[in-house]
Design an enzyme around this catalytic site. Structure first.
Site, PDB file in Angstrom:
ATOM      1  N   CYS A 208      10.100  -3.987 -18.547  1.00 53.38           N
ATOM      2  CA  CYS A 208      10.430  -3.423 -17.235  1.00 53.38           C
ATOM      3  C   CYS A 208      10.727  -4.616 -16.320  1.00 53.38           C
ATOM      4  O   CYS A 208       9.874  -5.471 -16.111  1.00 53.38           O
ATOM      5  CB  CYS A 208       9.277  -2.589 -16.686  1.00 53.38           C
ATOM      6  SG  CYS A 208       8.764  -1.261 -17.801  1.00 53.38           S
TER       7      CYS A 208
ATOM      8  N   ASN B 164       5.686  -4.415  -5.472  1.00 54.86           N
ATOM      9  CA  ASN B 164       5.153  -5.743  -5.142  1.00 54.86           C
ATOM     10  C   ASN B 164       6.141  -6.801  -5.600  1.00 54.86           C
ATOM     11  O   ASN B 164       6.725  -6.675  -6.677  1.00 54.86           O
ATOM     12  CB  ASN B 164       3.799  -5.948  -5.825  1.00 54.86           C
ATOM     13  CG  ASN B 164       2.710  -5.106  -5.189  1.00 54.86           C
ATOM     14  OD1 ASN B 164       2.497  -5.172  -3.986  1.00 54.86           O
ATOM     15  ND2 ASN B 164       2.053  -4.285  -5.982  1.00 54.86           N
TER      16      ASN B 164
ATOM     17  N   CYS C   5      -0.502  -4.547  -8.457  1.00 54.56           N
ATOM     18  CA  CYS C   5       0.208  -3.927  -9.569  1.00 54.56           C
ATOM     19  C   CYS C   5       1.482  -4.688  -9.866  1.00 54.56           C
ATOM     20  O   CYS C   5       2.273  -4.957  -8.967  1.00 54.56           O
ATOM     21  CB  CYS C   5       0.574  -2.497  -9.224  1.00 54.56           C
ATOM     22  SG  CYS C   5      -0.843  -1.444  -9.068  1.00 54.56           S
TER      23      CYS C   5
ATOM     24  N   CYS D  86      -9.550  -3.072 -13.768  1.00 58.76           N
ATOM     25  CA  CYS D  86      -8.221  -2.913 -14.342  1.00 58.76           C
ATOM     26  C   CYS D  86      -8.136  -3.897 -15.514  1.00 58.76           C
ATOM     27  O   CYS D  86      -8.237  -5.112 -15.318  1.00 58.76           O
ATOM     28  CB  CYS D  86      -7.193  -3.230 -13.259  1.00 58.76           C
ATOM     29  SG  CYS D  86      -5.490  -3.158 -13.830  1.00 58.76           S
TER      30      CYS D  86
ATOM     31  N   GLU E 165      -5.231 -11.316 -17.748  1.00 60.75           N
ATOM     32  CA  GLU E 165      -5.832 -11.130 -16.434  1.00 60.75           C
ATOM     33  C   GLU E 165      -6.580  -9.802 -16.350  1.00 60.75           C
ATOM     34  O   GLU E 165      -6.203  -8.819 -16.991  1.00 60.75           O
ATOM     35  CB  GLU E 165      -4.751 -11.219 -15.357  1.00 60.75           C
ATOM     36  CG  GLU E 165      -4.155 -12.625 -15.322  1.00 60.75           C
ATOM     37  CD  GLU E 165      -3.173 -12.864 -14.181  1.00 60.75           C
ATOM     38  OE1 GLU E 165      -3.559 -13.521 -13.210  1.00 60.75           O
ATOM     39  OE2 GLU E 165      -2.040 -12.394 -14.283  1.00 60.75           O
TER      40      GLU E 165
ATOM     41  N   CYS F 242       8.439  -5.885 -13.348  1.00 59.20           N
ATOM     42  CA  CYS F 242       7.029  -6.157 -13.635  1.00 59.20           C
ATOM     43  C   CYS F 242       6.876  -7.593 -14.133  1.00 59.20           C
ATOM     44  O   CYS F 242       7.577  -8.023 -15.053  1.00 59.20           O
ATOM     45  CB  CYS F 242       6.533  -5.182 -14.702  1.00 59.20           C
ATOM     46  SG  CYS F 242       4.871  -5.531 -15.289  1.00 59.20           S
TER      47      CYS F 242
ATOM     48  N   GLU G  38       1.038  -2.823 -22.714  1.00 65.66           N
ATOM     49  CA  GLU G  38       1.269  -1.380 -22.822  1.00 65.66           C
ATOM     50  C   GLU G  38       0.191  -0.815 -23.754  1.00 65.66           C
ATOM     51  O   GLU G  38       0.238  -1.023 -24.975  1.00 65.66           O
ATOM     52  CB  GLU G  38       2.681  -1.134 -23.379  1.00 65.66           C
ATOM     53  CG  GLU G  38       2.963   0.280 -23.827  1.00 65.66           C
ATOM     54  CD  GLU G  38       2.609   1.370 -22.811  1.00 65.66           C
ATOM     55  OE1 GLU G  38       2.910   1.235 -21.616  1.00 65.66           O
ATOM     56  OE2 GLU G  38       1.999   2.364 -23.250  1.00 65.66           O
TER      57      GLU G  38
ATOM     58  N   SER H 132       3.987   5.721 -15.784  1.00 59.79           N
ATOM     59  CA  SER H 132       4.771   4.923 -14.843  1.00 59.79           C
ATOM     60  C   SER H 132       6.189   5.456 -14.831  1.00 59.79           C
ATOM     61  O   SER H 132       6.994   5.111 -15.684  1.00 59.79           O
ATOM     62  CB  SER H 132       4.727   3.458 -15.286  1.00 59.79           C
ATOM     63  OG  SER H 132       3.382   3.035 -15.287  1.00 59.79           O
TER      64      SER H 132
ATOM     65  N   CYS I   3       3.781  -8.385 -22.663  1.00 53.42           N
ATOM     66  CA  CYS I   3       4.194  -6.999 -22.867  1.00 53.42           C
ATOM     67  C   CYS I   3       5.622  -7.000 -23.390  1.00 53.42           C
ATOM     68  O   CYS I   3       6.441  -7.818 -22.981  1.00 53.42           O
ATOM     69  CB  CYS I   3       4.132  -6.226 -21.550  1.00 53.42           C
ATOM     70  SG  CYS I   3       4.479  -4.461 -21.724  1.00 53.42           S
TER      71      CYS I   3
ATOM     72  N   SER J  85      -2.744   4.132 -18.710  1.00 47.28           N
ATOM     73  CA  SER J  85      -1.451   4.125 -18.036  1.00 47.28           C
ATOM     74  C   SER J  85      -0.371   3.687 -19.024  1.00 47.28           C
ATOM     75  O   SER J  85      -0.548   2.705 -19.745  1.00 47.28           O
ATOM     76  CB  SER J  85      -1.513   3.153 -16.854  1.00 47.28           C
ATOM     77  OG  SER J  85      -0.292   3.150 -16.146  1.00 47.28           O
TER      78      SER J  85
HETATM   79  N1  SAH Z   1       2.237  -0.707 -19.336  1.00 44.85           N
HETATM   80  C1  SAH Z   1       1.460   0.229 -18.600  1.00 44.85           C
HETATM   81  C2  SAH Z   1       0.292  -0.378 -17.845  1.00 44.85           C
HETATM   82  C3  SAH Z   1       0.535  -1.667 -17.084  1.00 44.85           C
HETATM   83  S1  SAH Z   1       1.480  -1.650 -15.599  1.00 44.85           S
HETATM   84  C4  SAH Z   1       2.336   1.006 -17.663  1.00 44.85           C
HETATM   85  O1  SAH Z   1       3.489   0.653 -17.498  1.00 44.85           O
HETATM   86  O2  SAH Z   1       1.886   1.988 -17.118  1.00 44.85           O
HETATM   87  C5  SAH Z   1       0.528  -0.895 -14.357  1.00 44.85           C
HETATM   88  C6  SAH Z   1       1.388  -0.246 -13.263  1.00 44.85           C
HETATM   89  O3  SAH Z   1       1.988  -1.247 -12.400  1.00 44.85           O
HETATM   90  C7  SAH Z   1       2.538   0.557 -13.816  1.00 44.85           C
HETATM   91  O4  SAH Z   1       2.633   1.759 -13.126  1.00 44.85           O
HETATM   92  C8  SAH Z   1       3.733  -0.336 -13.515  1.00 44.85           C
HETATM   93  O5  SAH Z   1       4.933   0.355 -13.504  1.00 44.85           O
HETATM   94  C9  SAH Z   1       3.336  -0.883 -12.176  1.00 44.85           C
HETATM   95  N2  SAH Z   1       4.118  -2.050 -11.760  1.00 44.85           N
HETATM   96  C10 SAH Z   1       4.690  -2.976 -12.535  1.00 44.85           C
HETATM   97  N3  SAH Z   1       5.328  -3.897 -11.789  1.00 44.85           N
HETATM   98  C11 SAH Z   1       5.142  -3.528 -10.500  1.00 44.85           C
HETATM   99  C12 SAH Z   1       5.541  -4.103  -9.256  1.00 44.85           C
HETATM  100  N4  SAH Z   1       6.230  -5.225  -9.212  1.00 44.85           N
HETATM  101  N5  SAH Z   1       5.174  -3.469  -8.128  1.00 44.85           N
HETATM  102  C13 SAH Z   1       4.428  -2.336  -8.183  1.00 44.85           C
HETATM  103  N6  SAH Z   1       4.012  -1.771  -9.318  1.00 44.85           N
HETATM  104  C14 SAH Z   1       4.365  -2.349 -10.473  1.00 44.85           C
END
Ligand code: SAH
Length: 367
Positions: free
Chosen positions: A124, A297, A340, A113, A100, A127, A169, A221, A120, A198
């Protein structure tokens, strides 16, 4: 680790386009003058057109060059949200992998973005991409082509900023991500200070980034500023805990002069209490980091909810009162699941390619 299997015409820079044209010349028995490579480069990186449509090339040659330089991305779905100011694509890659990309227009800029991996491996839990597991790395061209597609869509509004914050990532796919940065800067003409990588906090990757000649912005993050909680929320923390992460961040700030930012998704009663704000302020202050706060989110595989607007406000005030520098991020694309953490490229029904597996994951395969 899975190789990057795709190919894109944007995997090529000027030098390798020269090699591609030499191959075409040989196959077709046509002598191609040296300026053809400039025309081809100009077509791909300035005019953003397919080789087949490149009117500067002789007609008989276009299909041949086009066949040698296929596009990697096929639009599977496109969703438009925020009254047309946000566009999300689901792109299908040549091998069926799905990624996406999101284009966001603001009054003063347009930002894309991009995804750097299909899926990934960082696991996390909050996410959506983390919930689906890892499929494969994207190639440089597959990353760059996302920006090109977004710019074509944006038309007269110039895409000025690229954030590597989509699926995947970036620092776990370092070489291809970095080549994409160089291509965006050198070929598409984007300014390095408008590019932001990021990361979950892969310390060796941050150190490599700090040593690169192009200074890009770094976003980490963070989501927790104590190791116990961060071990839970961002499992890579078990490998690179907060103290070593801070050292790597300090090195990036010192060598690049770029401002560091921390992302913090506020989760109700998990990381939105006054003591969390205090720890965050203490962690961010010495690094001069800017803190981006967003309410978590909702995603399918995570039962907790985001903090209320009142808790978000109070948290920001607490961080700032303690000498931190926090702002609340405007969320985009919630109406089209493009916010996000919501990027998750499995589609229900239809589609003929393989769908990334949605396997629950434990510890990430690090190292
Ligand atoms: N892997 C990288 C880039 C992708 S995630 C990273 O972790 O930075 C992009 C951002 O969205 C990151 O800050 C991540 O922690 C955040 N993110 C992931 N899931 C989310 C959610 N459910 N609500 C809000 N932010 C979220």
């Amino acid at each position: 680790m899975s190789p990057a299997t795709g190919t894109s015409r944007y995997d090529h820079d000027r030098a390798s386009l020269d090699t591609v044209l030499a191959g075409v010349a040989e196959r077709t028995g046509t002598a191609l003058p040296a300026y053809r490579v400039d025309q081809l480069w100009q077509g791909l990186y300035r005019d953003l057109v397919a080789p087949e449509d490149l009117t500067t090339l002789p007609k008989g040659l276009r299909a041949e060059v086009g066949a040698a330089l296929p596009a990697a991305l096929t639009e599977d779905t496109r969703s438009v949200g925020d009254s047309g100011q946000t566009v999300k694509w689901l792109f299908r890659l040549a091998d069926g992998a799905l990624v996406e990309t999101v284009l966001m227009h603001y009054a003063e800029r347009s930002t894309v973005c991009v995804s750097t991996q299909a899926g990934c491996a960082m696991a996390c839990g909050f996410c959506a991409t983390g919930q689906m597991g890892f499929d494969r790395h994207l190639t440089t061209g597959e990353i760059v082509e996302q920006v090109v597609r977004a710019q074509v869509e944006a038309g007269d509004r110039r895409v000025s900023n690229v954030v590597f914050m989509g699926m995947g990532e970036p620092l776990a796919n370092y070489d291809r991500t970095w080549s994409a940065v160089e291509r965006l800067h050198g070929d598409l003409g984007l300014s390095a200070r408008h590019l932001t990588v990021s990361t979950v906090g892969i310390v060796p990757g941050i150190r490599r980034l700090a040593a690169e000649s192009l200074p890009v912005n770094l976003a980490v993050s963070l989501h927790a500023a104590d190791d116990d909680l961060r071990d839970e929320l961002v499992p890579i923390n078990r490998r690179y805990p907060l103290d070593v992460l801070a050292e790597a961040c300090a090195e990036h700030v010192a060598t690049t002069g770029r401002r560091l930012s921390f992302e913090w998704a506020l989760i109700h009663d998990v990381n939105d209490r006054p003591e969390d704000a205090a720890r965050l302020a203490d962690y961010a202050r010495p690094l001069g980091a800017h803190v981006n706060l967003i309410p978590l989110n909702p995603t399918p595989g995570w039962p907790t909810r985001g903090s209320s607007p009142e808790r978000v406000r109070a948290f920001a005030d607490e961080v700032n009162a303690r000498g931190g520098n926090a702002t609340v991020r405007r969320t985009r694309g919630t109406d089209i699941d493009a916010a996000c953490g919501q990027l998750r490229a499995d589609r229900v029904g239809g589609g003929d390619g393989p769908t990334p597996v949605a396997a629950p994951r434990g510890r990430p395969p690090v190292g």
